[in-house]
Design a protein around this motif. Structure first.
Motif, short mmCIF file in Angstrom:
data_model
loop_
_atom_site.label_atom_id
_atom_site.label_comp_id
_atom_site.label_asym_id
_atom_site.label_seq_id
_atom_site.Cartn_x
_atom_site.Cartn_y
_atom_site.Cartn_z
N CYS A 267 -56.51 24.65 10.61
CA CYS A 267 -55.34 25.13 11.35
C CYS A 267 -55.51 26.57 11.82
O CYS A 267 -55.79 27.45 11.01
CB CYS A 267 -54.10 25.01 10.46
SG CYS A 267 -52.62 25.61 11.27
N CYS A 281 -47.63 27.11 14.22
CA CYS A 281 -48.28 25.94 14.80
C CYS A 281 -48.53 26.14 16.30
O CYS A 281 -47.65 26.63 17.00
CB CYS A 281 -47.38 24.73 14.59
SG CYS A 281 -48.02 23.21 15.27
N VAL A 282 -49.74 25.78 16.75
CA VAL A 282 -50.00 25.83 18.20
C VAL A 282 -50.07 24.41 18.78
O VAL A 282 -50.47 24.22 19.91
CB VAL A 282 -51.30 26.59 18.52
CG1 VAL A 282 -51.21 28.03 18.13
CG2 VAL A 282 -52.50 25.92 17.89
N CYS A 284 -52.05 21.91 18.25
CA CYS A 284 -53.37 21.42 18.67
C CYS A 284 -53.65 20.03 18.09
O CYS A 284 -54.49 19.30 18.58
CB CYS A 284 -54.46 22.38 18.22
SG CYS A 284 -54.61 22.48 16.44
N GLY A 285 -52.97 19.67 17.01
CA GLY A 285 -53.13 18.34 16.43
C GLY A 285 -54.36 18.17 15.55
O GLY A 285 -54.66 17.06 15.13
N CYS A 287 -54.89 19.16 12.51
CA CYS A 287 -54.52 18.80 11.13
C CYS A 287 -54.35 17.29 11.02
O CYS A 287 -54.78 16.68 10.04
CB CYS A 287 -53.25 19.51 10.72
SG CYS A 287 -51.94 19.35 11.93
S1 SF4 Z 1 -50.95 21.08 14.81
FE1 SF4 Z 1 -51.65 21.30 12.74
S2 SF4 Z 1 -53.55 22.38 12.91
FE2 SF4 Z 1 -52.54 22.55 14.80
S3 SF4 Z 1 -51.51 24.44 14.60
FE3 SF4 Z 1 -50.05 22.93 14.08
S4 SF4 Z 1 -50.27 22.77 11.93
FE4 SF4 Z 1 -52.01 23.88 12.59
#
Ligand code: SF4
Length: 419
Positions: A267, A281-282, A284-285, A287
């Motif tokens: 992450c 959270c950005v 990006c998926g 995780c």
């Molecule tokens: S989607 Fe998951 S990995 Fe991506 S930023 Fe959010 S929590 Fe972190």
């Protein structure tokens, strides 16, 4: 020809010399490692076997098969000595102590690690309907129910798969095996390395389409001619995980999280695994991709039944209208109350066939016929219920209009009579 013979001679000679020089003559060289026992597994007391499949599930070399025994009237494990690697997993896994391999069973008691098995089972609390089917069928009492949550104790579970077979809801009991786990861990470590060495960058956009930076995030134009080799990698990864790959901040399902730390490693924002919270959270998926148990997710889950053949119905001739069934049912919209009769009825589109209502009903008024019958009854009840609502609405409007008209007439009369 002569050169071929020379090569052959050299090859044999080197090998021979190597063997000669490295020959192990010390006594220790013949002592097998502690856990290696070249002793075949044996069944001590087949009477005690509960046919749980635990040994079969734990065998990494597929040397065990469960076969029906006429003599004992149940499935018993059969061992194929040619495939057995003498790892002793089956002996350690066996919950009833039926198997033995030398003195391994006695020694296994002191190990603190989990029962060896290839598949690990885990309950998805968002899909679980709390019907208790898994806990009741578990042959080794490995399933607990505390604070309204079912959990599988991994130290006790022998991986027999019975809970997953008994569970009526699709995917409510998941399994992940060691190979999948190691694949996900490798993937996460790879991404973590790329993140640390800044070879992976993430982009995020605010509402004004401006690019924002957070640690390791580039706002460079990816088609920039200045890109060097490293940046070419960046572009590929950024493209693969475009900022819009998920459209909401994911949540973590506590019953599924095995704290493998994969999500934290990849992450670019912040995840608190103690509190099971995604803090930054950005979207990006990443995780979601590296989670081995689908514990991180977005969107609503849908509870689907695995049995579409039959469905429960409420027999109105027997039903006393106590509504215990609708209170017991944990599935939204599965039991409605008829506006016509005030009796409960079941909607087969939502019912997951867990049987909880059937078990709880005090007068045994719930049957389990074919789904088509339940569908018919549901349609009939909802149509009649809607009709009843229509009449009630009409009557209500009629009453309202009547009161208004009555008031108007009385008012008019009063005015005319100058009262
Ligand atoms: S989607 Fe998951 S990995 Fe991506 S930023 Fe959010 S929590 Fe972190």
């Amino acid at each position: 020809m002569s050169s071929s013979i020379w090569y052959l001679y050299e090859f044999v000679r080197k090998k021979w010399l190597k063997r000669f020089a490295n020959a192990k003559t010390e006594k220790e060289a013949y002592v097998p490692p502690e856990r290696y026992r070249r002793i075949p597994v044996s069944i001590d007391q087949p009477d005690n076997c509960i046919s749980c499949n635990g040994c079969y599930q734990s065998c990494p070399s597929e040397a065990i098969e469960m076969q029906y025994s006429e003599e004992y009237g149940k499935n018993l494990p059969v061992f194929f000595p040619g495939s057995c690697i003498a790892c002793g997993n089956c002996v350690e896994t066996c919950p009833t102590g039926v198997l033995e391999q030398g003195t391994l069973r006695k020694e296994a008691k002191q190990y603190i690690w989990t029962v060896p098995k290839i598949n690990n089972y885990i309950i998805d609390d968002e899909l679980c309907v709390k019907c208790d089917s898994c806990r009741r069928i578990c042959p080794v009492n490995a399933i607990t129910y505390e604070n309204n949550v079912y959990r599988i104790k991994s130290n006790d579970c022998v991986g027999c798969n019975r809970c997953a077979t008994a569970c009526p809801v699709e995917n409510a009991i998941k399994s992940y095996n060691e190979y999948e786990l190691s694949e996900k861990i490798n993937r996460a470590q790879n991404l973590k390395f790329l993140k640390k060495s800044k070879k992976i960058k993430y982009e995020t956009f605010n509402n004004n389409s401006n690019t924002e930076n957070i640690e390791g995030i580039s706002n460079k134009d990816n088609t920039n001619d200045d890109t060097n080799d490293n940046n070419i990698k960046n572009i590929l990864i950024v493209e693969e995980y475009a900022p819009d790959s998920i459209d909401e901040i994911p949540r973590i399902v506590s019953s599924l999280c095995i704290k493998c730390n994969n999500c934290v490693d990849v992450c670019p924002g912040k995840i608190d695994l103690n509190e099971l919270n995604v803090l930054e959270c950005v979207k990006c998926g990443l995780c979601i991709e590296v989670c081995p148990t689908t514990a991180i997710r977005t969107g609503k889950v849908v509870k689907k039944t695995l049995n579409t053949e039959n469905c429960y119905i409420i027999n109105e001739d027997k039903c006393i209208g106590c509504r215990i069934c609708s209170k017991a049912c944990n599935v939204e919209n599965a039991i409605s109350i008829s506006s016509e009769t005030n009796m409960p009825y079941i909607n087969p589109d939502y019912c997951v066939r867990c049987g909880l209502c059937h078990r709880e009903c005090p007068v045994d008024a719930i049957d389990f016929p074919e789904t088509s019958e339940s569908e018919k009854l549901n349609k009939y009840r909802s149509v009649r219920g809607n009709f009843q609502l229509l009449i009630e609405k009409d009557l209500e409007n009629y009453a309202k209009n009547y009161v208004i008209a009555k008031d108007e007439i009385l008012e008019k009369g009063k005015n005319e009579l100058n009262l």
